[in-house]
Design a protein around this motif. Structure first.
Motif, PDB file in Angstrom:
ATOM      1  N   UNK A 102       0.826  -1.215   0.000  1.00 27.49           N
ATOM      2  CA  UNK A 102       0.000   0.000   0.000  1.00 27.49           C
ATOM      3  C   UNK A 102       0.859   1.263   0.000  1.00 27.49           C
ATOM      4  N   UNK A 103       2.190   1.083   0.081  1.00 24.06           N
ATOM      5  CA  UNK A 103       3.113   2.216  -0.008  1.00 24.06           C
ATOM      6  C   UNK A 103       4.415   1.731  -0.635  1.00 24.06           C
ATOM      7  N   UNK A 104       4.862   2.428  -1.677  1.00 24.41           N
ATOM      8  CA  UNK A 104       6.108   2.096  -2.356  1.00 24.41           C
ATOM      9  C   UNK A 104       7.026   3.313  -2.333  1.00 24.41           C
ATOM     10  N   UNK A 105       8.252   3.102  -1.853  1.00 21.46           N
ATOM     11  CA  UNK A 105       9.286   4.130  -1.918  1.00 21.46           C
ATOM     12  C   UNK A 105      10.263   3.757  -3.023  1.00 21.46           C
ATOM     13  N   UNK A 106      10.491   4.685  -3.948  1.00 22.29           N
ATOM     14  CA  UNK A 106      11.481   4.510  -5.011  1.00 22.29           C
ATOM     15  C   UNK A 106      12.679   5.388  -4.673  1.00 22.29           C
ATOM     16  N   UNK A 155       0.337   3.966  -2.754  1.00 21.39           N
ATOM     17  CA  UNK A 155       0.866   5.323  -2.740  1.00 21.39           C
ATOM     18  C   UNK A 155       2.349   5.225  -3.101  1.00 21.39           C
ATOM     19  N   UNK A 156       2.825   6.117  -3.951  1.00 22.99           N
ATOM     20  CA  UNK A 156       4.206   6.044  -4.435  1.00 22.99           C
ATOM     21  C   UNK A 156       4.958   7.320  -4.067  1.00 22.99           C
ATOM     22  N   UNK A 157       6.136   7.125  -3.477  1.00 21.40           N
ATOM     23  CA  UNK A 157       6.968   8.253  -3.044  1.00 21.40           C
ATOM     24  C   UNK A 157       8.353   8.109  -3.666  1.00 21.40           C
ATOM     25  N   UNK A 158       8.847   9.173  -4.246  1.00 21.97           N
ATOM     26  CA  UNK A 158      10.197   9.209  -4.808  1.00 21.97           C
ATOM     27  C   UNK A 158      11.107  10.001  -3.884  1.00 21.97           C
ATOM     28  N   UNK A 162       5.167  -3.037 -13.147  1.00 22.73           N
ATOM     29  CA  UNK A 162       4.496  -3.510 -11.934  1.00 22.73           C
ATOM     30  C   UNK A 162       4.333  -2.366 -10.930  1.00 22.73           C
ATOM     31  N   UNK A 163       5.344  -1.506 -10.842  1.00 23.93           N
ATOM     32  CA  UNK A 163       5.227  -0.337  -9.969  1.00 23.93           C
ATOM     33  C   UNK A 163       4.132   0.588 -10.486  1.00 23.93           C
ATOM     34  N   UNK A 164       4.148   0.807 -11.780  1.00 27.41           N
ATOM     35  CA  UNK A 164       3.155   1.692 -12.388  1.00 27.41           C
ATOM     36  C   UNK A 164       1.733   1.172 -12.186  1.00 27.41           C
ATOM     37  N   UNK A 165       1.566  -0.153 -12.277  1.00 25.49           N
ATOM     38  CA  UNK A 165       0.235  -0.750 -12.154  1.00 25.49           C
ATOM     39  C   UNK A 165      -0.242  -0.855 -10.713  1.00 25.49           C
TER      40      UNK A 165
END
Length: 344
Positions: free
Chosen positions: A93-97, A119-122, A112-115
């Motif tokens: 439910x949360x991805x840190x790049x 919530x995505x944080x850079x 897979x990240x895009x799909x």
């Protein structure tokens, strides 16, 4: 010394995002280096201290000279366990790049990240980040993503409770992304951060030895061979480059990481302003990895973008060519000629 990096709005948003998350994934870039491994492990250590469930994923193998860093055994490689890592990304439910500015730098994980509905944080220090993230913390002026991680953790008020498992990878990433603090590291805040990391009892000299003084005999012979036999030096334009073929790498029992730092060696020649490494991929045909390093005011990023399908930082950039090593050498000579005025 004030080292805060986040606005009040960003700080509030980041706290809220972390607090609401149950399953977190932290992802580094393809061909992970010291900053990618250091930042993902340091940030994971912080998140786990907040009571979070965290998985660390990188697309492929990282250099053997980073294996000593605490918790590298917890890192999961997508190339070895694609189904498992893709499931982790899908269910997060949360991805840190961390330490990359565009999803393509995560290679086969990008789609897979895009799909993912997470919530995505850079968090990154490369220019021109993608706009597909819910929160972008991008500061190209920073020495490394590890410096950013330290500043964020400091601003979150969590540094005091953290120990060596945060400080060691954080210092290592800052060290490797500045070539042992020899470039992009003149700001006094960097040395304040180092002083604080030292309060955690880390041995900075041992960290240096673990990274830079663990060469095999084959690696040293490879470096000698490159400098004596393969380096092409253009004294008039103050530039050098060398090529490494698959046969060269096989001859010297190459393992990932053996050429790390080799591109810096020609810069030791008095007056040299630019050094370029061209290395054939060991698995993919017609794929050449390009590394550029410069000193003073020569902009590597400009050349990387113009000739090598790449980018990066002012004095340290990279790219990739889809051609033979011979064609890559021809392109490199043309690049040096094109930038002749700036190199002089």
């Amino acid at each position: 010394m004030n080292i805060d990096i986040l606005s009040e709005a960003e700080l509030t948003q980041l706290r809220s995002i972390i607090a609401a998350a149950a399953d977190i994934v932290v992802i580094g870039h393809v061909n992970p280096d010291g900053d990618a491994i250091g930042s993902t492990l340091a940030w994971t250590n912080y998140l786990q201290g907040e009571g979070k469930s965290v998985s660390v994923i990188v697309p492929d193998k990282y250099p053997d000279f980073l294996n000593w860093i605490p918790n590298t055994d917890k890192i999961q490689r997508h190339d070895k366990h694609p189904e498992k890592t893709e499931l982790l990304v899908a269910s997060a439910d949360l991805i840190f790049c961390l330490d990359f500015n565009t999803l393509t730098r995560s290679e086969l994980l990008a789609d897979h990240i895009s799909a993912s509905k997470a919530v995505k944080v850079l968090i990154d220090h490369h220019p021109n980040p993608d706009d597909c993230f819910n929160l972008v913390i991008s500061h190209p002026e920073m020495s490394s993503t590890c410096e950013l991680i330290f500043r964020i953790v400091w601003q979150l008020g969590a540094f005091e409770r953290l120990g060596t498992h945060f400080a060691v990878p954080c210092y290592c990433g800052m060290m490797t992304d500045t070539g042992g603090f020899t470039f992009n590291s003149t700001r006094p805040e960097i040395f304040f951060i180092i002083s604080q990391l030292l309060t955690k009892g880390i041995d900075k000299d041992k960290i240096y030895r673990n990274v830079y003084n663990v060469a095999s005999e084959s690696k040293l012979r490879l470096w000698g061979y490159v400098l004596y036999e393969k380096m092409e030096y253009d004294a008039a334009r103050h530039a050098a480059f060398f090529t490494l073929t698959r046969d060269d790498l096989k001859r010297f029992n190459y393992i990932k990481g053996d050429t790390e730092g080799l591109v810096n060696m020609p810069l030791q020649i008095k007056g040299t302003r630019l050094s370029i490494s061209l290395r054939e991929d060991t698995d993919k045909d017609n794929t050449v990895w390009v590394s550029l390093r410069s000193v003073d005011n020569f902009n590597c990023t400009e050349m990387a973008a113009a000739f090598f399908n790449g980018g990066g930082h002012f004095n340290a950039s990279g790219g990739r060519l889809n051609c033979s090593i011979e064609e890559a050498a021809r392109i490199t000579r043309k690049a040096i000629e094109t930038f002749e005025d700036k190199l002089r």
